[in-house]
Design an enzyme around this catalytic site. Structure first.
Site, PDB file in Angstrom:
ATOM      1  N   GLU A 196      -5.724 -76.373  19.360  1.00 55.08           N
ATOM      2  CA  GLU A 196      -5.767 -76.448  17.886  1.00 55.08           C
ATOM      3  C   GLU A 196      -4.541 -75.812  17.239  1.00 55.08           C
ATOM      4  O   GLU A 196      -4.642 -74.787  16.552  1.00 55.08           O
ATOM      5  CB  GLU A 196      -7.018 -75.755  17.372  1.00 55.08           C
ATOM      6  N   GLU A 388     -13.113 -81.205  22.034  1.00 55.83           N
ATOM      7  CA  GLU A 388     -14.250 -80.358  21.650  1.00 55.83           C
ATOM      8  C   GLU A 388     -15.128 -81.094  20.655  1.00 55.83           C
ATOM      9  O   GLU A 388     -14.614 -81.736  19.721  1.00 55.83           O
ATOM     10  CB  GLU A 388     -13.782 -79.066  20.967  1.00 55.83           C
TER      11      GLU A 388
END
Ligand code: BG6
Length: 490
Positions: A196, A388
């Protein structure tokens, strides 16, 4: 013209599960590990619900950092204990194998390999630990997906160099990545240089390891991000040179947003939210250049990023092989500052009246995942991996050791159906690692009770419990999904 429809997931679709080292491993005093940035995040289990949600308690300030560095009371630092995956990885991987998992995503703790980050030689025990773990995965027929950096860097790189604000971090990171490619290249299948990467913007301590008392440190953050972009590109280059068959991806936390209304100003706001929160990061790593729309953004905030003359080419010549993201929720974009708010991953989100929320206020939106997959593929034309996705919820261990979690099954089922639809739309999704395949410490809230797993871990927010593992109903459900390659969603 006859429209042909793919019926389901492609053969060899990579069904998997993801965790991160700092949220799972523990083993703080073992194997020659150094102290890392996540080891310093303080959590008090007696905090009220409001205090737990308070962003002030999640940010890292100088005073808090200095105190934590000296504090030996490990109990108050949940990332020092994780779920003891450090000692239990073998039996946990046995459970993954029992589910027929095809791929396991985890991250390497940099401070297990280079305890200070700038050491001359790597720590052999750290290398051995990961090699054994990944070899075992392969022995069990499970591929390995490694995140090289999932937030935690050796603290010495913060105290001595100022974290990612310092360009020297690129060299330390590349040395670390080189060691991983050399020592673990034979047992890793996919690589992700940064978890991320857009997180640096929303949570600077996690993302770019900046200890900040000044919340308006935009220039520092974007300078740090630039260093990460260069590190990312040079890692892609190195991987392709050292491990010609390797595949390296880019990852963002996907902040999907819809215009709150069809008012043109809201639509423009939505475009800009997409650009500033999502596309900027993937544009650089996937298209290889800073997008034009950021010039105006940087000018408006008086942000000047220092770049070296060679940086442009480095970015251009070393783009990623695939694109990935985490997807948990969506929100709306609006010019109305008084719009109702709710929770969200790393952010406070604008409420969408059409969506239900999780217990932590995150807005559940499976249709948004299909939309997102189409958008990402339209823009980059690269294979996509969903790194995810999952539901954080409170679970209850029953007297007979069962855990009934229909809410999680429902969430996962709807999201997996949405992926199926996107694949039918023509989007080449090749893998899915559900988040927190086994319960772990929440990254945002630092709670244990925010559970994502299909495997329950007996531990509470204060770190009490046997740490025994139990299969939830979702464990058996996910196994069926995998065994039917996504055809049986129950
Ligand atoms: C992602 C992170 O942002 O979201 C994970 O990569 C994190 O580390 C996950 O755990 C879920 O967020 P949280 O705050 O519920 O743990």
């Amino acid at each position: 013209m006859k429209v042909t429809e793919k019926e389901s997931f492609p053969e060899n679709f990579l069904w998997g599960g993801a965790i991160s080292c700092s949220q799972a491993e523990g083993g703080f005093h073992d194997g020659g590990k150094g102290i890392d940035s996540q080891d310093l995040r303080y959590f008090d289990p007696s905090w009220s619900t409001e205090e737990r949600k308070d962003f002030k308690n999640r940010r890292m300030y100088q005073k808090r950092f200095d105190t934590a560095l000296k504090d030996t009371n490990d109990k108050m630092y949940p990332f020092r204990r994780g779920i003891d995956f450090y000692h239990r990885w073998k039996t946990d991987i046995d459970l993954f194998a029992e589910m027929d998992l095809k791929i396991f995503r985890t991250s390497i703790d940099w401070s297990r390999i280079y305890p200070n980050g700038d050491d001359e030689e790597p720590n052999k025990a750290g290398i051995q630990y990961y090699h054994d773990m990944f070899q075992y995965c392969h022995d069990k027929g499970i591929k390995v997906f490694v995140t090289i950096l999932h937030y935690n860097i050796p603290v010495h790189l913060i105290t001595k160099y100022g974290g990612w604000t310092n360009r020297k971090l690129i060299d330390f990171y590349l040395k670390y990545a080189h060691t991983l490619f050399k020592e673990l290249g034979d047992v890793v299948d996919y690589w992700l240089p940064f978890n991320e990467i857009n997180c640096g913007r929303f949570n600077p301590y996690n993302g770019v390891c900046v200890v900040q008392d000044d919340p308006n440190s935009d220039e520092k953050i974007f300078q740090s991000l630039h260093h990460q972009f260069i590190a990312n590109a040079l890692t892609v280059k190195m991987a392709h040179e050292m491990l010609p068959n390797s595949k390296v991806g880019a990852m963002i936390a996907r902040f999907s947003s819809y215009p709150a209304t069809c008012k043109p100003e809201d639509v423009l706001q939505s475009l800009q939210d997409e650009q500033y929160s999502n596309w900027f990061y993937l544009d650089i790593m996937s298209r290889g250049e800073y997008p034009k729309y950021m010039d105006r953004y940087f000018a408006s905030k008086n942000i000047k990023i220092k770049m070296k003359p060679e940086d442009k080419n480095i970015l251009k010549q070393n783009t990623v092989d695939f694109v990935s993201f985490s997807y948990y929720f969506s929100q709306v974009s609006t010019t109305d500052n008084n719009w109702e708010k709710t929770g969200g991953n790393l952010i406070v989100a604008n409420k969408n009246p059409y969506l239900e929320t999780s217990e932590w206020g995150w807005q559940m939106d499976p249709v948004g995942l299909r939309t997102t997959l189409n958008q990402v593929y339209d823009r980059y034309q690269k294979p996509i991996f969903i790194a995810e996705n999952g539901l954080g919820a409170v679970d209850r261990l029953e007297k007979d050791d069962s855990i009934h979690d229909p809410y999680r099954i429902d969430y996962l089922k709807k999201h997996i159906s949405a992926i199926k639809e996107a694949i039918k739309d023509g989007v080449p999704v090749f893998g899915y690692t559900m988040w927190g395949i086994i319960d772990l410490i929440s990254c945002g809230s630092m709670e244990m009770k925010k559970r994502y797993g299909v495997i329950y871990v007996d531990q509470d927010d204060a770190g009490n419990g046997s740490l025994n593992r139990y299969k939830k109903d979702s464990f058996y459900w996910y196994k069926k999904v995998i065994d039917s390659n996504g055809d049986v969603l129950g």
